[in-house]
Design a protein around this motif. Structure first.
Motif, PDB file in Angstrom:
ATOM      1  N   VAL A  29      22.954  19.161  13.247  1.00 38.22           N
ATOM      2  CA  VAL A  29      23.577  19.063  11.771  1.00 38.22           C
ATOM      3  C   VAL A  29      24.858  17.999  11.812  1.00 38.22           C
ATOM      4  CG1 VAL A  29      25.182  20.054  10.159  1.00 38.22           C
ATOM      5  CG2 VAL A  29      23.284  21.467  10.815  1.00 38.22           C
TER       6      VAL A  29
ATOM      7  N   ILE B 120      20.212  22.127   2.893  1.00 39.30           N
ATOM      8  CA  ILE B 120      21.311  22.514   2.442  1.00 39.30           C
ATOM      9  C   ILE B 120      20.971  23.321   1.309  1.00 39.30           C
ATOM     10  CG2 ILE B 120      23.870  22.004   1.554  1.00 39.30           C
ATOM     11  CD1 ILE B 120      22.869  20.495   4.007  1.00 39.30           C
TER      12      ILE B 120
ATOM     13  N   LEU C 212      19.131  15.396   0.238  1.00 37.20           N
ATOM     14  CA  LEU C 212      19.889  16.237   1.306  1.00 37.20           C
ATOM     15  C   LEU C 212      18.844  17.099   2.041  1.00 37.20           C
ATOM     16  CD1 LEU C 212      23.020  17.380  -0.581  1.00 37.20           C
ATOM     17  CD2 LEU C 212      22.805  15.544   1.186  1.00 37.20           C
TER      18      LEU C 212
ATOM     19  N   TYR D 226      31.844  15.917   3.153  1.00 35.01           N
ATOM     20  CA  TYR D 226      32.033  15.602   4.517  1.00 35.01           C
ATOM     21  C   TYR D 226      31.062  14.237   4.840  1.00 35.01           C
ATOM     22  CZ  TYR D 226      33.658  20.125   6.620  1.00 35.01           C
ATOM     23  OH  TYR D 226      33.893  21.207   6.689  1.00 35.01           O
TER      24      TYR D 226
ATOM     25  N   LEU E  24      29.826  25.296   9.055  1.00 41.99           N
ATOM     26  CA  LEU E  24      28.718  25.284   7.874  1.00 41.99           C
ATOM     27  C   LEU E  24      27.593  26.157   8.242  1.00 41.99           C
ATOM     28  CD1 LEU E  24      29.309  23.217   5.494  1.00 41.99           C
ATOM     29  CD2 LEU E  24      27.297  21.764   6.742  1.00 41.99           C
TER      30      LEU E  24
ATOM     31  N   SER F  33      28.072  24.632  -1.733  1.00 41.42           N
ATOM     32  CA  SER F  33      27.327  23.886  -0.498  1.00 41.42           C
ATOM     33  C   SER F  33      27.308  22.536  -0.496  1.00 41.42           C
ATOM     34  CB  SER F  33      26.074  24.808  -0.205  1.00 41.42           C
ATOM     35  OG  SER F  33      26.252  26.173  -0.011  1.00 41.42           O
TER      36      SER F  33
ATOM     37  N   HIS G  92      25.280  27.833   4.717  1.00 40.63           N
ATOM     38  CA  HIS G  92      25.230  26.748   4.098  1.00 40.63           C
ATOM     39  C   HIS G  92      23.979  26.040   4.266  1.00 40.63           C
ATOM     40  CE1 HIS G  92      29.058  26.971   2.019  1.00 40.63           C
ATOM     41  NE2 HIS G  92      29.462  27.182   3.098  1.00 40.63           N
ATOM     42  N   ILE G  93      23.356  26.366   5.532  1.00 38.24           N
ATOM     43  CA  ILE G  93      22.201  25.495   5.913  1.00 38.24           C
ATOM     44  C   ILE G  93      21.139  26.254   6.065  1.00 38.24           C
ATOM     45  CG2 ILE G  93      21.338  24.229   8.164  1.00 38.24           C
ATOM     46  CD1 ILE G  93      23.845  22.906   6.787  1.00 38.24           C
TER      47      ILE G  93
ATOM     48  N   VAL H 138      29.182  19.605   1.531  1.00 36.98           N
ATOM     49  CA  VAL H 138      28.458  18.657   2.443  1.00 36.98           C
ATOM     50  C   VAL H 138      28.622  17.336   1.971  1.00 36.98           C
ATOM     51  CG1 VAL H 138      26.243  17.707   2.788  1.00 36.98           C
ATOM     52  CG2 VAL H 138      26.596  20.332   3.205  1.00 36.98           C
ATOM     53  N   LYS H 139      28.674  16.852   0.425  1.00 36.59           N
ATOM     54  CA  LYS H 139      28.758  15.624   0.019  1.00 36.59           C
ATOM     55  C   LYS H 139      30.306  15.130   0.379  1.00 36.59           C
ATOM     56  CE  LYS H 139      25.172  15.318  -3.290  1.00 36.59           C
ATOM     57  NZ  LYS H 139      24.896  15.009  -4.528  1.00 36.59           N
TER      58      LYS H 139
ATOM     59  N   ILE I 294      26.015  15.283   8.637  1.00 37.25           N
ATOM     60  CA  ILE I 294      26.589  15.944   7.572  1.00 37.25           C
ATOM     61  C   ILE I 294      27.802  16.309   7.701  1.00 37.25           C
ATOM     62  CG2 ILE I 294      25.996  18.405   6.424  1.00 37.25           C
ATOM     63  CD1 ILE I 294      23.008  17.518   6.910  1.00 37.25           C
ATOM     64  N   CYS I 295      28.469  16.613   8.889  1.00 36.92           N
ATOM     65  CA  CYS I 295      29.643  17.030   9.314  1.00 36.92           C
ATOM     66  C   CYS I 295      30.503  15.862  10.057  1.00 36.92           C
ATOM     67  CB  CYS I 295      29.664  18.317   9.918  1.00 36.92           C
ATOM     68  SG  CYS I 295      29.157  19.656   8.807  1.00 36.92           S
TER      69      CYS I 295
END
Length: 201
Positions: A96, A139, A172, A152, A111, A145, A116-117, A149-150, A101-102
């Motif tokens: 991830v 996602i 995503l 991050y 996450l 969630s 969330h994943i 992610v957006k 994504i992070c």
């Protein structure tokens, strides 16, 4: 020994750049310590210990988890050091993080732990889950969630996504295409010294 929760910048000053641990950069040129620089030449043991600590802190593992992964890598035919890095790189939290994504591995772990994943349309909340070629990572279809992610993704972690992963930023949706190659590992370290460290235990 539990997972490290102390100051991250102190660790990166001591061990060098750890992209998975923190994105912060220190303004201080000298390493941590009372006198800044070591006068003595480091021993072989201290060099091995330093490489092992880089691995531990970057991937956010405790001693027991790292030892378990070393034992697993020794059972697989091939270079133990490279197999160990592949095992750690294919963890879900690290995958991830490498997708951008992070910003860090600890944030990717959070996450994953909070559900969330999705992997192959199933919620996976275990950060040590081993991703396999063919896995699809998405996602959770939930407003909170997707918003997280957006947020991050406005501050991506590493510049390039490695070759074994592909990521559609609009949809995503990410896919694992294969096992990571040694040259695509972002962490700068000598994995043979880590294997040597544990071979003497």
């Amino acid at each position: 020994m539990s997972r490290y929760r102390g100051p991250k910048l102190r660790i990166s000053r001591r061990l060098g750049d750890l992209p998975g641990l923190t994105r912060k950069k220190s303004n201080k040129a000298l390493p941590a310590g009372e006198h800044g620089q070591q006068v003595r030449k480091p021993s072989e043991y201290s060099l091995r210990l330093e490489e092992k600590q880089k691995l531990r802190f970057n991937y956010g593992l405790n001693e027991k988890q790292l030892l378990k992964n070393i034992k697993l890598a020794k059972k697989v035919p091939g270079s133990t050091g490279i197999i160990l890095l592949q095992i750690l790189e294919m963890r879900l939290d690290n995958t991830v993080f490498r997708l951008g994504i992070c910003p860090t591995i600890p944030s990717a772990r959070q996450l994953v732990n909070h559900g969330h994943i999705l992997v192959n349309n199933n919620v996976v909340s275990i950060s040590s889950y081993q991703c396999r070629p063919g896995d699809t990572i998405t996602i959770k279809n939930k407003v909170s969630s997707i918003a997280l992610v957006k947020k991050y993704m406005l501050f991506p972690s590493l510049v390039n996504i490695p070759n074994h992963l592909e990521f559609n930023k609009e949809m995503l949706i990410a896919k694992v295409n294969g096992i990571i190659e040694r040259e695509n590992v972002a962490l700068q370290l000598n994995e043979l010294l880590v294997v040597e460290y544990y071979s003497r235990k």
